[in-house]
Design a protein around this motif. Structure first.
Motif, short mmCIF file in Angstrom:
data_model
loop_
_atom_site.label_atom_id
_atom_site.label_comp_id
_atom_site.label_asym_id
_atom_site.label_seq_id
_atom_site.Cartn_x
_atom_site.Cartn_y
_atom_site.Cartn_z
N ALA A 126 0.92 -1.32 0.06
CA ALA A 126 0.08 0.08 0.04
C ALA A 126 0.94 1.10 0.01
CB ALA A 126 -0.86 0.00 1.16
N LEU A 127 1.43 1.66 -1.13
CA LEU A 127 2.41 2.78 -1.26
C LEU A 127 1.21 4.22 -1.47
CD1 LEU A 127 5.03 1.20 -3.62
CD2 LEU A 127 4.99 1.59 -0.92
N PRO A 128 1.69 5.44 -1.38
CA PRO A 128 0.94 6.41 -1.42
C PRO A 128 0.26 6.65 -2.93
CG PRO A 128 2.90 7.01 -0.38
CD PRO A 128 3.15 5.62 -0.87
N MET A 129 0.95 6.39 -3.88
CA MET A 129 0.60 6.95 -5.34
C MET A 129 0.12 5.70 -6.21
SD MET A 129 0.70 9.88 -5.44
CE MET A 129 0.67 10.41 -7.16
N ILE A 130 0.71 4.65 -6.03
CA ILE A 130 0.58 3.39 -6.81
C ILE A 130 0.86 2.18 -5.83
CG2 ILE A 130 3.00 3.30 -7.83
CD1 ILE A 130 1.57 2.10 -10.52
N SER A 131 0.12 1.10 -6.04
CA SER A 131 0.07 -0.03 -5.14
C SER A 131 0.25 -1.13 -6.13
CB SER A 131 -1.23 -0.21 -4.09
OG SER A 131 -1.35 0.85 -3.27
N GLY A 156 -3.35 5.04 -6.41
CA GLY A 156 -3.94 5.43 -5.03
C GLY A 156 -4.75 6.83 -4.78
N MET A 157 -4.56 7.73 -5.94
CA MET A 157 -5.41 8.94 -5.82
C MET A 157 -6.84 8.62 -6.38
SD MET A 157 -3.49 10.87 -4.26
CE MET A 157 -3.65 12.45 -4.31
N PRO A 204 -9.34 5.60 -7.58
CA PRO A 204 -9.42 4.04 -7.37
C PRO A 204 -9.52 3.28 -8.78
CG PRO A 204 -11.60 5.18 -6.88
CD PRO A 204 -10.60 6.27 -7.27
N VAL A 205 -8.52 3.17 -9.34
CA VAL A 205 -8.36 2.55 -10.62
C VAL A 205 -7.36 1.56 -10.60
CG1 VAL A 205 -7.95 2.97 -13.22
CG2 VAL A 205 -8.96 4.91 -12.13
N PHE A 206 -7.80 0.46 -11.14
CA PHE A 206 -6.73 -0.55 -11.30
C PHE A 206 -6.40 -1.19 -12.55
CE2 PHE A 206 -10.77 -2.82 -10.99
CZ PHE A 206 -10.60 -3.78 -11.71
N VAL A 207 -5.39 -1.85 -12.81
CA VAL A 207 -5.03 -2.37 -14.11
C VAL A 207 -4.21 -3.82 -13.83
CG1 VAL A 207 -3.79 -2.19 -16.20
CG2 VAL A 207 -4.76 -0.47 -15.49
N GLU A 208 -4.70 -5.06 -14.30
CA GLU A 208 -4.12 -6.23 -14.01
C GLU A 208 -4.09 -7.25 -15.12
OE1 GLU A 208 -6.34 -7.46 -10.56
OE2 GLU A 208 -7.47 -9.01 -11.89
N ALA A 209 -3.05 -8.05 -15.08
CA ALA A 209 -3.05 -9.05 -16.38
C ALA A 209 -3.06 -10.26 -15.42
CB ALA A 209 -1.54 -8.82 -16.98
N THR A 210 -3.69 -11.29 -15.70
CA THR A 210 -4.02 -12.67 -15.32
C THR A 210 -3.91 -13.80 -16.26
OG1 THR A 210 -6.50 -12.54 -15.52
CG2 THR A 210 -5.07 -11.82 -13.23
N MET A 211 -3.21 -14.78 -15.64
CA MET A 211 -3.24 -16.14 -16.39
C MET A 211 -4.47 -16.92 -16.13
SD MET A 211 -1.92 -17.45 -19.38
CE MET A 211 -0.46 -17.10 -19.75
N GLU A 212 -5.20 -17.56 -16.94
CA GLU A 212 -6.21 -18.57 -16.64
C GLU A 212 -5.96 -19.56 -16.98
OE1 GLU A 212 -10.06 -17.27 -18.22
OE2 GLU A 212 -9.92 -15.40 -17.11
N PHE A 213 -5.74 -20.70 -15.88
CA PHE A 213 -5.04 -22.04 -16.21
C PHE A 213 -6.43 -22.94 -16.21
CE2 PHE A 213 -1.61 -19.91 -14.29
CZ PHE A 213 -0.69 -20.14 -15.36
#
Length: 174
Positions: A99-104, A137-138, A140-149
């Motif tokens: 949990a960092l201030p700008m980007i987590s 952090g500022m 509440p937007v997220f970006v993620e990459a996941t692999m589905e097995f």
């Protein structure tokens, strides 16, 4: 009388020292883009989901722990493939990050179910999902990459049939 005074004193101290509870559950909307899937197991008419987009919802339960971003994530995505074919995923997983201030940055992993239907034939399968992401952090937007097995031996995955899913969204609350 002493018991009443002691009870009232403890209640007054407890009410005075009580801190407001931060929301621990957040909800959000997400978009997904599936890449790298060449074949869907045993469903006729579903030969290429590469480049398919979808929309869905997400809920995250995360206790307020300083310096860590941990939580339980529940999500579902409905995809829009071409032709007479429907496809959706839903899953439950765990999230662990800083949990960092700008980007987590965080890692996410869990179990996912996939349901597809083509020509009246329905197929459901499940498997492990794992990935990485970042949350701003500022905003509440997220970006993620996941692999589905898929249902296979995770130590010997066949990456031709395991999709890489890029997701982005916004969370409300929490």
């Amino acid at each position: 009388m002493r018991r009443l005074l002691l009870t009232a004193s403890l209640a007054l101290v407890g009410a005075t020292l009580a801190q407001p509870v931060a929301a621990q559950i957040s909800f959000g909307a997400q978009g997904a883009y599936m890449t790298g899937w060449e074949d869907l197991s045993q469903v006729s008419g579903a030969t290429d989901l590469n480049g398919t987009m979808g929309v869905g919802a997400r809920a995250v339960f995360s206790p307020p722990i300083p310096a860590l971003s941990i939580g339980i994530v529940g999500q579902g995505v409905y995809y829009f493939p071409e032709g007479d074919f429907t496809y959706m995923t839903y899953g439950l997983g765990a999230k662990l990050g800083l949990a960092l201030p700008m980007i987590s940055p965080y890692a996410i992993g869990g179990w996912q179910w996939r349901r597809s239907e083509s020509g009246g034939v329905t197929d459901t399968e499940n498997g492990i999902t794992a990935g990485v992401g970042v949350q701003l952090g500022m905003v509440p937007v997220f970006v993620e990459a996941t692999m589905e097995f898929n249902e296979e031996i995770p130590t010997q995955p066949d990456f031709d049939v395991n999709p890489l899913v890029i997701q982005a969204g916004i969370m409300i609350g929490g």
